[in-house]
Motif scaffolding. Structure first.
Motif, mmCIF file in Angstrom:
data_model
loop_
_atom_site.group_PDB
_atom_site.id
_atom_site.type_symbol
_atom_site.label_atom_id
_atom_site.label_comp_id
_atom_site.label_asym_id
_atom_site.label_seq_id
_atom_site.Cartn_x
_atom_site.Cartn_y
_atom_site.Cartn_z
ATOM 1 N N ARG A 93 0.820 -1.273 -0.011
ATOM 2 C CA ARG A 93 0.062 0.117 -0.053
ATOM 3 C C ARG A 93 0.832 1.159 -0.099
ATOM 4 O O ARG A 93 0.614 2.193 -0.615
ATOM 5 C CB ARG A 93 -1.088 -0.007 1.150
ATOM 6 N N THR A 94 1.960 1.102 0.870
ATOM 7 C CA THR A 94 2.806 2.183 0.896
ATOM 8 C C THR A 94 3.372 2.288 -0.759
ATOM 9 O O THR A 94 3.363 3.630 -1.051
ATOM 10 C CB THR A 94 4.345 2.170 1.736
ATOM 11 N N ALA A 95 3.770 1.404 -1.169
ATOM 12 C CA ALA A 95 4.495 1.526 -2.540
ATOM 13 C C ALA A 95 3.434 2.066 -3.531
ATOM 14 O O ALA A 95 3.735 2.718 -4.480
ATOM 15 C CB ALA A 95 5.098 -0.011 -3.075
ATOM 16 N N LEU A 96 2.086 1.571 -3.566
ATOM 17 C CA LEU A 96 0.932 2.007 -4.446
ATOM 18 C C LEU A 96 0.880 3.434 -4.092
ATOM 19 O O LEU A 96 0.605 4.101 -5.167
ATOM 20 C CB LEU A 96 -0.075 1.209 -4.134
ATOM 21 N N THR A 97 0.941 3.831 -2.808
ATOM 22 C CA THR A 97 0.740 5.189 -2.364
ATOM 23 C C THR A 97 1.825 5.905 -3.308
ATOM 24 O O THR A 97 1.327 7.322 -3.946
ATOM 25 C CB THR A 97 0.812 5.360 -1.204
ATOM 26 N N GLN A 98 2.983 5.578 -3.167
ATOM 27 C CA GLN A 98 4.020 6.293 -3.747
ATOM 28 C C GLN A 98 3.735 6.175 -5.437
ATOM 29 O O GLN A 98 4.107 7.258 -6.161
ATOM 30 C CB GLN A 98 5.315 5.549 -3.521
ATOM 31 N N VAL A 99 3.299 5.020 -6.101
ATOM 32 C CA VAL A 99 3.037 5.119 -7.470
ATOM 33 C C VAL A 99 1.916 6.098 -7.683
ATOM 34 O O VAL A 99 2.103 6.771 -8.900
ATOM 35 C CB VAL A 99 2.518 3.602 -7.917
#
Length: 486
Positions: free
Chosen positions: A317-323
């Motif tokens: 979710r953190t990575a998706l937020t970054q994406v």
């Protein structure tokens, strides 16, 4: 006076007067042989069938008349061993009544101990005694009364009984007295006749005492036998009642112990089944505990994996937020590139197309990242639910493990109690069998006691019959004894 004594007195009187035809006193000149025989015959007549009192009184009269003795008196040995007056007297009719009464009173007031005075000496020794002159004898208490009656000498003779001297005949003379052989010989026959009467009276008294004692003893024996028979009958009845009650209770005990034994057998069967069930339950509990522990281990692994998955989801979710952020920046850059391409005109048209494509791609990437973020949120919610369920399952399995341990201990305790109950049941069975044997022995003893009680009852009946026979024969014996005594 009896008819015999009257005829004897008349016979002696006629004879004595014939002997006195010369005017001399018989006591002074002595008796002829015929006179002695007549006297003895008269004595025999008055003593035959007479009691001691009548015989003594008649003998005193005959002796005093025959030997011209003015006073004759009799003493008797008392139970205390002393001689006391029998109050039997013969006094010559020519004596003054007043002086005779004084002499009689003085004589009856004296009691002679053995060896005391003339009477006491006869009582002690049983031999004739004489005092030549009582008026001159030292210590003779009746000297004055004797002198007043014209008395001088005194003689005393013993009449023997079964226990020594029984009677003492005391006579007084008008002249000095002496133990002349003829008089002593004559009086020995006279006292022997009286001794026979005394002995017969003593025997009769003893016979009456013995008869009374025999009757009393026989009555006591009869009463004792009757009482014993009554007691035996009552005892037999009580024994029979006790035997019936004991037999009834013993039968109840036997039935009760049979019931207990049957229950014990059923209990043994139940305990055997319970032990088998306990073994199976313990095996199943052990298997369940093993499965529960395996499941616990698996759930622990699942929980660890789920925790890791949750951590990975957070990272995704953190990575998706970054994406999404990168996509937004890319869209912003594409917008800026489109603006700059528009400013460049024809030269920046190609760059504008690229910027438009980049913007469109950034929008798609942002949309996909946002959708993935939503899916990851849903997945994290599901993972949280799984973690909570796994945690609850682990807690339940922990309680199950504890309760399984307690259950295993309870099953062990149950098995121990079952073994103890089985041991008690075995002991109870042995005790019950022993009690049954004792009850059987008790029944046999009761049978023996009943037989003994019946034998006692038969003996009591026989004893009653023998008692009646004894009483009847004893009455007949006493009647015959009384007839012989009469």
């Amino acid at each position: 006076m009896t008819a015999v004594s009257q005829s004897a007195s008349a016979q002696w009187g006629s004879l004595s007067w014939r002997s006195r035809s010369d005017g001399a006193r018989p006591g002074r000149r002595g008796l002829s042989a015929a006179d002695c025989l007549a006297l003895l015959h008269a004595v025999d007549q008055v003593t035959t069938g007479a009691d001691v009192t009548a015989a003594t009184r008649a003998v005193l009269r005959l002796l005093c008349d025959a030997l011209d003795w003015p006073i004759g008196h009799a003493y008797r040995r008392m139970p205390d061993g002393m001689a006391a007056s029998l109050r039997l007297w013969h006094c010559a009719p020519d004596l003054a009544p007043e002086t005779v009464r004084e002499f009689v009173s003085a004589s009856e007031a004296i009691r002679f101990a053995p060896g005391k005075g003339m009477v006491g000496a006869v009582l002690r020794d049983g031999t004739p005694q004489a005092i030549p002159d009582v008026t001159q004898a030292p210590g003779f208490a009746r000297a004055a009364a004797a002198k007043a009656n014209g008395l001088k000498g005194a003689l005393a003779f013993a009449v023997a009984g079964r226990q020594g001297t029984e009677l003492i005949l005391e006579v007084f003379t008008r002249s000095e007295a002496a133990l002349e052989p003829t008089i002593v010989g004559l009086l020995s026959h006279v006292t022997a006749a009286l001794a026979r009467v005394v002995t017969e009276e003593t025997l009769q008294a003893d016979r009456q005492v013995l008869t009374a004692q025999f009757r009393s003893t026989l009555g006591d024996i009869g009463n004792g036998i009757s009482s014993a028979v009554t007691t035996l009958a009552s005892t037999v009845e009580q024994l029979q009642q006790a035997e019936a009650l004991t037999r009834q209770r013993a039968e109840g005990l036997r039935e009760g112990f049979e019931t207990v034994l049957a229950s014990q057998r059923q209990t043994g069967t139940v305990l055997s089944d319970l032990t088998e069930v306990s073994d199976r339950l313990e095996q199943n509990i052990d298997a369940t505990v093993t499965i529960a522990r395996t499941l616990t281990d698996l759930l622990g692994t699942v929980k660890g994996t789920t925790d890791s998955l949750a951590t990975t989801g957070d990272e995704v979710r953190t990575a998706l937020t970054q994406v999404v952020s990168v996509a937004d920046q890319t869209k912003l850059l594409a917008l800026n590139a489109s603006i700059e391409a528009a400013r460049a005109g024809e030269a920046g048209r190609g760059f504008a197309v690229v910027a438009t494509e980049v913007k469109a791609l950034a929008g798609q990437v942002g949309g996909v990242a946002s959708t993935l973020g939503d899916k990851m949120g849903d997945m994290q919610d599901a993972i949280g639910s799984v973690l909570r369920a796994v945690t609850q399952m682990l807690g339940g399995l922990g309680q199950f493990d504890q309760r399984s341990t307690v259950l295993v201990e309870t099953v062990g305790t149950q098995r121990t109690c079952g073994a103890a109950i089985a041991a008690i049941g075995t002991d109870l069975s042995r005790t019950t069998e022993s009690v049954q044997r004792d009850l059987l022995a008790l029944a046999q003893a009761l049978d023996e006691n009943m037989a003994a009680a019946q034998a006692v009852a038969h003996c009591a009946q026989t004893l009653t019959g023998l008692n009646g026979q004894l009483q009847g024969e004893s009455r007949e014996f006493l009647e015959r004894l009384g007839q012989k005594a009469a």
